[in-house]
Enzyme design. Structure first.
Site, mmCIF file in Angstrom:
data_model
loop_
_atom_site.group_PDB
_atom_site.id
_atom_site.type_symbol
_atom_site.label_atom_id
_atom_site.label_comp_id
_atom_site.label_asym_id
_atom_site.label_seq_id
_atom_site.Cartn_x
_atom_site.Cartn_y
_atom_site.Cartn_z
ATOM 1 N N TYR A 151 6.229 -34.727 61.372
ATOM 2 C CA TYR A 151 6.826 -34.591 59.977
ATOM 3 C C TYR A 151 5.919 -34.503 59.013
ATOM 4 C CZ TYR A 151 11.061 -33.323 62.140
ATOM 5 O OH TYR A 151 12.264 -32.375 62.995
ATOM 6 N N LYS A 222 8.383 -36.401 75.647
ATOM 7 C CA LYS A 222 8.100 -35.538 76.317
ATOM 8 C C LYS A 222 6.706 -35.621 76.996
ATOM 9 C CE LYS A 222 9.041 -31.182 77.963
ATOM 10 N NZ LYS A 222 10.108 -31.085 79.076
ATOM 11 N N ASP A 255 14.265 -33.046 77.060
ATOM 12 C CA ASP A 255 15.288 -31.966 77.636
ATOM 13 C C ASP A 255 16.478 -32.686 78.455
ATOM 14 O OD1 ASP A 255 12.991 -32.340 79.557
ATOM 15 O OD2 ASP A 255 12.727 -30.356 79.977
ATOM 16 N N ASP A 279 15.452 -36.355 65.379
ATOM 17 C CA ASP A 279 16.203 -35.252 64.407
ATOM 18 C C ASP A 279 16.995 -34.217 64.963
ATOM 19 O OD1 ASP A 279 16.557 -33.835 61.862
ATOM 20 O OD2 ASP A 279 14.713 -32.812 61.963
ATOM 21 N N ASP A 283 21.599 -34.715 65.365
ATOM 22 C CA ASP A 283 22.468 -33.404 65.081
ATOM 23 C C ASP A 283 23.135 -33.156 66.066
ATOM 24 O OD1 ASP A 283 21.147 -33.123 62.594
ATOM 25 O OD2 ASP A 283 21.508 -31.088 62.442
HETATM 26 C C1 IPM Z 1 17.319 -35.177 58.331
HETATM 27 C C2 IPM Z 1 16.792 -33.688 57.820
HETATM 28 C C3 IPM Z 1 15.516 -33.725 57.445
HETATM 29 C C4 IPM Z 1 14.541 -34.038 58.737
HETATM 30 C C5 IPM Z 1 14.806 -32.728 56.547
HETATM 31 C C6 IPM Z 1 15.665 -32.480 55.357
HETATM 32 C C7 IPM Z 1 13.456 -32.730 56.260
HETATM 33 O O1 IPM Z 1 17.099 -32.639 58.652
HETATM 34 O O2 IPM Z 1 17.151 -36.247 57.847
HETATM 35 O O3 IPM Z 1 17.402 -35.124 59.529
HETATM 36 O O4 IPM Z 1 14.513 -33.084 59.359
HETATM 37 O O5 IPM Z 1 14.249 -35.378 58.684
HETATM 38 MN MN MN Z 2 18.030 -33.232 60.677
#
Ligand code: IPM
Ligand code: MN
Length: 384
Positions: A151, A222, A255, A279, A283
């Site tokens: 990142y 991984k 995975d 990240d 989600d």
């Molecule tokens: C998060 C977001 C950020 C990330 C983006 C906005 C850079 O998706 O905080 O998860 O990927 O870290």
């Molecule tokens: Mn994110």
């Protein structure tokens, strides 16, 4: 915040510093929180969290310097110096979301303030709609490394590497030049970065074990493909866990882990992983608890900490007053815990719990038609 009010806030900051200097231990009692809404729905959900916190009569001072899209219009920059100065003096930061404008703020909070541990709890609250069949009891923590990996953005043209590292060969025996035109991205894992996140995860697992959780750390890499970097992460976790004989340890490839999170969510306790995998997995895992509208996070370093919902700026619904403020409010719960206000954190979390248990006040992402302000008000009512 009007310019005048903002100046008052700055004066207040000075007064606090002075008293801290004069007091014997230099201990500041009133915690100073800086709210940075950022872009899109960020300011709306952060304002909701502020309203809730202010209704609780806590010993905190919330400062709201201009930032993000609104600050660009007025000051020509998303992060004016006053906002940065206040941030640097804060005890904790509440952050909203970032679109384009506030990317710099996010980078500042993560890299300049070195908030290396990104905690993303996945906890199901009764009443919340979710695609999972039997979600009651899902409660685990993703610890995402927040400072390195992919990142920091080390990318460029492949020709650059072909020129600088003409003899470097990959596992296939090919040089960069052999690949022809293209781009590269570099993933960096450091000894220090791996060690501190591994330790952070173990400490969290230890804390959770005291509260009755299994006391298990699941390391995710991984390392079968990315043997050097992933291997370092995995090995370091395996070394660090030795200092915690009371904890269980396991390792899965990312995975496989994506599948396991859906298949066996109740077997998870503390998951530790690198930046990009954390990240993506967070989600994914947020859906177990009803989606991004519910998912809070904390980014913690040795001196600074900031708290933000996992969701983004949602430009499609920005300004409509229908964003779900829960993730931001639950991020404030994490902030109160961080500030040592455990009882207050629990009180606020319980208020959120009750609202969802009743299931009457729900924003559109939760299948309802309530507004941001309705959810905020419902939570405030439960606090009374
Ligand atoms: C998060 C977001 C950020 C990330 C983006 C906005 C850079 O998706 O905080 O998860 O990927 O870290
Ligand atoms: Mn994110």
């Amino acid at each position: 915040m009007s310019r005048q009010k903002h100046i008052k806030a700055l004066k207040y900051t000075k007064a606090i510093n002075l008293s801290a200097e004069l007091s014997l231990e230099g201990i500041r009692m009133t915690k100073k929180i800086v709210a940075l809404g950022g872009d899109g729905i960020g300011p709306e959900v952060v304002d909701a969290a502020i309203q809730v916190l202010e209704s609780m009569g806590l010993d905190i001072e919330i400062l709201k310097p201009p930032c993000g899209e609104a600050a660009i219009k007025k000051y020509g920059t998303p992060f004016p110096k006053e906002a940065m100065d206040l941030t640097n003096e804060s005890d904790a930061i509440l952050f909203g979301a970032t679109e384009q404008a506030s990317v710099f703020i996010l980078a500042y909070l993560r890299w300049f303030l070195d908030t290396y541990a990104n905690l993303r709890p996945i906890k199901y609250y009764e009443g919340v709609p979710t695609p999972i069949k039997d979600p009651q009891g899902i409660d685990f923590l993703i610890v995402r490394e927040n400072s390195e990996g992919m990142y920091p953005g080390r990318e460029g043209d492949l020709s650059l590497l072909a020129e600088r590292l003409p003899d470097y060969k990959d596992r296939l025996g090919k040089t960069f030049a052999d690949w022809g035109p293209g781009k590269f991205a570099i993933r960096v894992f450091t000894d220090k970065g791996c060690r501190r996140i591994a330790r952070f995860a173990c400490e969290k697992a230890r804390e959770r074990k005291k509260k009755g959780f299994p006391g298990k750390v699941t390391c995710v890499t991984k390392s079968n493909v990315l043997r050097e970097s992933g291997g370092l992460f995995q090995r370091t976790c395996e070394e660090v866990i030795k200092d915690y004989p009371e904890l269980e340890y396991e390792h899965f490839y990312v995975d496989d882990m994506a599948r396991r999170i859906i298949r066996f969510p109740k077997e998870m306790d503390v998951i530790v992983t690198s930046n990009m995998f954390g990240d993506i997995l967070s989600d994914l895992a947020a859906e177990l608890m009803g989606g991004l509208g519910m998912a809070p996070s904390a980014c913690i370093g040795d001196r600074y900490a900031y708290f933000e919902p996992v969701h983004g700026s949602a430009p499609d619904i920005a300004g409509k007053g229908i964003a779900n403020p829960t993730a931001s409010i639950l991020s404030s719960v994490m902030m109160l815990e961080y500030l040592g206000m455990r009882d207050k954190a629990e009180e606020l979390e319980n208020a959120v719990k009750e609202v969802y248990k009743e299931g009457k006040v729900l924003t559109p992402d939760m299948g309802g038609n309530s507004k941001t302000s309705d959810v905020t008000e419902a939570i405030i009512q439960k606090l009374k």
